[in-house]
Design a protein around this motif. Structure first.
Motif, PDB file in Angstrom:
ATOM      1  N   LEU A 149      54.358 -13.415  30.410  1.00 13.82           N
ATOM      2  CA  LEU A 149      53.086 -12.696  29.941  1.00 13.82           C
ATOM      3  C   LEU A 149      52.665 -11.514  29.995  1.00 13.82           C
ATOM      4  O   LEU A 149      51.624 -11.405  29.338  1.00 13.82           O
ATOM      5  CB  LEU A 149      52.404 -14.095  30.590  1.00 13.82           C
ATOM      6  CG  LEU A 149      52.285 -15.725  29.428  1.00 13.82           C
ATOM      7  CD1 LEU A 149      51.134 -16.226  30.862  1.00 13.82           C
ATOM      8  CD2 LEU A 149      51.907 -15.845  28.898  1.00 13.82           C
ATOM      9  N   CYS A 207      48.737 -13.708  22.607  1.00 12.35           N
ATOM     10  CA  CYS A 207      49.400 -14.346  23.697  1.00 12.35           C
ATOM     11  C   CYS A 207      49.302 -15.517  22.058  1.00 12.35           C
ATOM     12  O   CYS A 207      49.924 -16.454  22.223  1.00 12.35           O
ATOM     13  CB  CYS A 207      48.295 -15.415  24.264  1.00 12.35           C
ATOM     14  SG  CYS A 207      47.974 -14.542  26.017  1.00 12.35           S
ATOM     15  N   THR A 211      60.112 -21.201  28.395  1.00 11.02           N
ATOM     16  CA  THR A 211      60.044 -20.899  30.131  1.00 11.02           C
ATOM     17  C   THR A 211      58.436 -19.805  30.673  1.00 11.02           C
ATOM     18  O   THR A 211      59.287 -18.760  29.275  1.00 11.02           O
ATOM     19  CB  THR A 211      61.151 -20.447  31.042  1.00 11.02           C
ATOM     20  OG1 THR A 211      61.830 -22.115  31.246  1.00 11.02           O
ATOM     21  CG2 THR A 211      60.662 -20.517  32.502  1.00 11.02           C
ATOM     22  N   VAL A 212      57.614 -19.912  30.403  1.00  8.41           N
ATOM     23  CA  VAL A 212      57.214 -18.552  30.643  1.00  8.41           C
ATOM     24  C   VAL A 212      57.225 -18.174  31.949  1.00  8.41           C
ATOM     25  O   VAL A 212      56.786 -19.185  32.924  1.00  8.41           O
ATOM     26  CB  VAL A 212      55.593 -19.333  29.900  1.00  8.41           C
ATOM     27  CG1 VAL A 212      54.389 -18.287  30.325  1.00  8.41           C
ATOM     28  CG2 VAL A 212      56.033 -19.943  28.754  1.00  8.41           C
ATOM     29  N   SER A 245      54.495 -15.639  34.339  1.00  8.77           N
ATOM     30  CA  SER A 245      53.189 -15.226  34.791  1.00  8.77           C
ATOM     31  C   SER A 245      53.701 -14.673  35.963  1.00  8.77           C
ATOM     32  O   SER A 245      53.298 -15.122  37.031  1.00  8.77           O
ATOM     33  CB  SER A 245      51.833 -16.231  34.380  1.00  8.77           C
ATOM     34  OG  SER A 245      50.688 -15.519  34.993  1.00  8.77           O
ATOM     35  N   GLN A 302      46.299 -14.057  30.140  1.00  9.68           N
ATOM     36  CA  GLN A 302      46.496 -15.710  31.336  1.00  9.68           C
ATOM     37  C   GLN A 302      46.707 -16.448  31.381  1.00  9.68           C
ATOM     38  O   GLN A 302      47.052 -16.780  29.455  1.00  9.68           O
ATOM     39  CB  GLN A 302      44.746 -15.651  31.745  1.00  9.68           C
ATOM     40  CG  GLN A 302      44.328 -14.683  32.991  1.00  9.68           C
ATOM     41  CD  GLN A 302      44.586 -14.754  34.145  1.00  9.68           C
ATOM     42  OE1 GLN A 302      45.171 -15.684  34.507  1.00  9.68           O
ATOM     43  NE2 GLN A 302      45.513 -13.578  34.454  1.00  9.68           N
ATOM     44  N   PRO A 303      47.412 -17.584  31.249  1.00  8.47           N
ATOM     45  CA  PRO A 303      47.867 -18.794  30.992  1.00  8.47           C
ATOM     46  C   PRO A 303      47.316 -19.311  29.799  1.00  8.47           C
ATOM     47  O   PRO A 303      47.471 -20.432  28.970  1.00  8.47           O
ATOM     48  CB  PRO A 303      48.618 -19.115  32.449  1.00  8.47           C
ATOM     49  CG  PRO A 303      49.060 -18.465  33.646  1.00  8.47           C
ATOM     50  CD  PRO A 303      47.731 -17.184  33.289  1.00  8.47           C
ATOM     51  N   LEU A 359      47.108 -18.406  26.426  1.00 11.69           N
ATOM     52  CA  LEU A 359      48.371 -18.839  26.525  1.00 11.69           C
ATOM     53  C   LEU A 359      47.725 -20.030  25.469  1.00 11.69           C
ATOM     54  O   LEU A 359      48.162 -20.316  24.680  1.00 11.69           O
ATOM     55  CB  LEU A 359      49.277 -18.957  27.119  1.00 11.69           C
ATOM     56  CG  LEU A 359      50.582 -18.900  26.273  1.00 11.69           C
ATOM     57  CD1 LEU A 359      51.233 -18.618  24.882  1.00 11.69           C
ATOM     58  CD2 LEU A 359      52.524 -19.228  27.101  1.00 11.69           C
ATOM     59  N   GLN A 360      47.497 -20.961  26.406  1.00 12.49           N
ATOM     60  CA  GLN A 360      47.440 -22.836  25.744  1.00 12.49           C
ATOM     61  C   GLN A 360      46.572 -22.460  24.917  1.00 12.49           C
ATOM     62  O   GLN A 360      46.766 -23.518  24.030  1.00 12.49           O
ATOM     63  CB  GLN A 360      47.062 -22.999  26.939  1.00 12.49           C
ATOM     64  CG  GLN A 360      46.668 -24.533  26.573  1.00 12.49           C
ATOM     65  CD  GLN A 360      48.318 -25.023  27.214  1.00 12.49           C
ATOM     66  OE1 GLN A 360      49.071 -25.540  27.332  1.00 12.49           O
ATOM     67  NE2 GLN A 360      48.467 -26.897  25.695  1.00 12.49           N
ATOM     68  N   LEU A 420      56.031 -23.691  33.540  1.00 11.09           N
ATOM     69  CA  LEU A 420      54.715 -21.935  32.986  1.00 11.09           C
ATOM     70  C   LEU A 420      54.769 -21.980  34.538  1.00 11.09           C
ATOM     71  O   LEU A 420      54.447 -23.111  35.498  1.00 11.09           O
ATOM     72  CB  LEU A 420      53.958 -22.294  33.097  1.00 11.09           C
ATOM     73  CG  LEU A 420      52.379 -20.975  33.107  1.00 11.09           C
ATOM     74  CD1 LEU A 420      52.858 -19.803  32.627  1.00 11.09           C
ATOM     75  CD2 LEU A 420      50.875 -21.734  32.377  1.00 11.09           C
ATOM     76  N   GLU A 453      53.814 -19.491  38.168  1.00  6.85           N
ATOM     77  CA  GLU A 453      52.995 -18.380  38.144  1.00  6.85           C
ATOM     78  C   GLU A 453      53.420 -17.480  39.476  1.00  6.85           C
ATOM     79  O   GLU A 453      53.553 -18.269  40.504  1.00  6.85           O
ATOM     80  CB  GLU A 453      51.081 -18.012  38.601  1.00  6.85           C
ATOM     81  CG  GLU A 453      50.182 -17.328  38.065  1.00  6.85           C
ATOM     82  CD  GLU A 453      49.081 -17.791  37.862  1.00  6.85           C
ATOM     83  OE1 GLU A 453      48.243 -17.288  38.989  1.00  6.85           O
ATOM     84  OE2 GLU A 453      48.551 -17.911  36.763  1.00  6.85           O
TER      85      GLU A 453
END
Length: 548
Positions: free
Chosen positions: A132, A221, A237-238, A240, A247-248, A251-252, A268, A270
């Motif tokens: 990210l 994003c 696979t993300v 962060s 921010q996740p 993206l969501q 995801l 972090e």
């Protein structure tokens, strides 16, 4: 077609040289003799009759330049006697009719693809690993190093052997023998893949996600969400960091806008929550491996051609692109639209001068207004930093006959065929409507192909006259040459040669149908494109804002 020169449109006041023409020669056009004042290199243009200073130059029936000095009949057009000029445009003034091509040859054809739960069908099956923010690029590279070779996705590198041989000769004191070493071409696939139904694991590193302005992160994003939703992607696979702008949650949000019921595995993690890099990487690798084992159960099954979404791209264009490769791709677009599929025409700086034609092809006034608004805003943003669409042609374009942006654009737009424009999308938006879609992207090849895959393209047709080594991580890119000399000189990157149109051996519809046959083979996984074989996984998000 005259095999020495061509008038593209009856209203054009220039001819395109199809072969080198010597100065002093006389060519006859429609009963009139034209004395060639200069050597006319193939792909360049010369005047049919005198063009006075201040008068327009016409190609494709459109204004493509203005004479800045008097041009004699038979004189070559150059950047010194012609400057950029283009047709103006306004609101939708008419509805352009369209006669769809004969699709009987393809009406009941299918390709073997990967069927997703949302109804999309992939032409490939990839797992992607996405950071990210650029801070996670190094961790992504560690995952790549751990996975690619062990899972059997690595490609042989003949240059390692070359370096080993050179080092051995150098150590033995035999430097003279180094220049005679040969590199064997190695494009073979690794047959030791652990996951038989997964085409690869791809790593989409980038330099964004923080800094800049908030709009940059939102746009990034949106692009990444499009890649996750692309039918060629089985899961993601993300990674962060935690504190970045991208921010996740953003993206969501972008995923939900595209596909609120996404049923793909998305892992995801972090880093600032996981703790040590070792723990983060261990979790990422283990979870990714197990998820890939699950999606490896998916197999190719027949799907109608209406499930294809084809991006239409050009790069390294030459003076033949607009009369061979691009119109042939345009015929493919028309065929697919008639079959119920989707196509994407992008590169807005390369639609300069043909805006009114595209506006009139829009299916309604709202879509036409959106296209006009995006074009005006884009042009204004370029002018605000001291540039403009007129500066789009590259040195290579100019050298090979594309001396103004309008000239380049008139040929580039031919990739969109003649079908109606059903939708106009801004960068990062996802294609949903069957038919021809316009997508706002830069003219930069990789930024544009990156965007089309993010908007759902599961195949990309990429025309070139000079040779461009470009691919995409998740979407097969089929490289189409405008001339046979290029196909023969760079066979390692060219998939389809449309030079037969220039020589008169093939028609545009014949070439388009051959190309669609090739697309079906690629979409079914039976043929790998040259870009896939060479591992050309180019990925460059477009950063539209300033840096703060």
């Amino acid at each position: 077609m005259n095999h020495k020169f061509l008038q593209i449109h009856p209203d054009d006041n220039v001819l395109v040289a199809l072969t080198d023409l010597e100065a002093g020669n006389i060519v006859n056009f429609k009963g009139n003799d034209i004395l060639l004042k200069n050597q006319i290199t193939a792909k360049h243009k010369f005047a049919i009759s005198p063009i006075a200073q201040g008068n327009y130059v016409y190609m494709y029936g459109s204004i493509v330049g203005k004479a800045v000095s008097d041009i004699d009949a038979g004189e070559v057009l150059t950047t010194t006697n012609v400057h950029h000029e283009a047709n103006s445009f306004s609101e939708k003034t008419e509805t352009t009719g369209w006669i769809s091509p004969d699709i009987s040859r393809f009406a009941n054809r299918t390709f073997n693809g990967f069927h997703r739960k949302d109804g999309q069908v992939g032409t490939a099956n990839y797992w992607i690993v996405i950071p990210l923010v650029f801070c996670e690029n190094r961790n992504v590279e560690v995952i790549k190093d751990a996975f690619v070779e062990e899972l059997g996705f690595s490609k042989p590198n003949p240059f390692k052997s070359l370096v080993q041989q050179m080092a051995s000769l150098y150590k033995s004191g035999n430097k003279a023998a180094i220049s005679s070493l040969q590199v064997e071409e190695v494009l073979a696939e690794n047959e030791q893949r652990i996951f038989k139904n997964i085409d690869g694991i791809k790593f989409l590193t980038h330099q964004g996600g923080c800094g800049g302005i908030r709009q940059d992160s939102d746009t990034l994003c949106a692009l990444l969400a499009g890649y996750i939703n692309n039918p060629n992607v089985a899961g993601a696979t993300v990674l962060s960091l935690g504190c970045q702008n991208a921010q996740p949650a953003i993206l969501q949000e972008k995923i939900n806008q595209i596909n609120p019921h996404l049923e793909k595995p998305v892992i995801l993690l972090e880093q600032q929550k996981e703790g040590t890099e070792q723990h983060l990487l261990s979790q990422a690798i283990k979870q990714t491996f197990l998820a890939m084992a699950e999606v490896d159960q998916e197999e190719r099954k027949p799907a109608p051609l209406s499930k294809l979404t084809i991006g239409l791209e050009c790069g390294g264009s030459d003076g033949f692109s607009g009369i061979s490769a691009n119109p042939a791709v345009g015929h493919v677009s028309d065929l697919l639209v008639a079959l119920g599929g989707k196509t994407i025409l992008s590169e807005f700086p390369e639609l300069c001068g043909v805006e009114q034609e595209l506006i009139n092809r829009c299916v309604n006034h709202d879509i036409a207004k959106r296209f006009s608004k995006l074009m005006v805003a884009y042009a204004a943003s370029a002018e605000a930093v001291g540039s403009g669409f007129d500066m789009n042609p590259s040195p290579g374009n100019i050298k090979d006959g594309l001396i103004t942006d309008a000239m380049k654009s008139s040929g580039a737009a031919k990739k969109g065929g003649n079908s109606p424009v059903v939708d106009v999308l801004d960068y990062g938006e996802y294609v949903t409507k069957p038919g021809l879609n316009l997508l706002c992207t830069p003219g930069n090849d990789v930024e544009s192909t990156t965007a089309m895959a993010g908007s759902g393209a599961n195949i990309i047709l990429f025309t070139t006259g000079l040779g461009t080594p470009t691919g995409n991580p998740v979407t097969p890119v089929i490289k189409v040459s405008s001339n046979t000399k290029l196909a023969e000189r760079m066979p390692d990157i060219i998939d389809v040669d449309t030079g037969g149109i220039i020589s008169g051996e093939k028609t545009i519809p014949e070439m388009g149908e051959e190309m669609l046959e090739f697309i079906i083979q690629v979409a079914s996984g039976k043929v790998k494109t040259k870009a896939q074989k060479l591992g050309q996984d180019d990925f460059i998000p477009w950063k539209r804002g300033v840096s703060l």
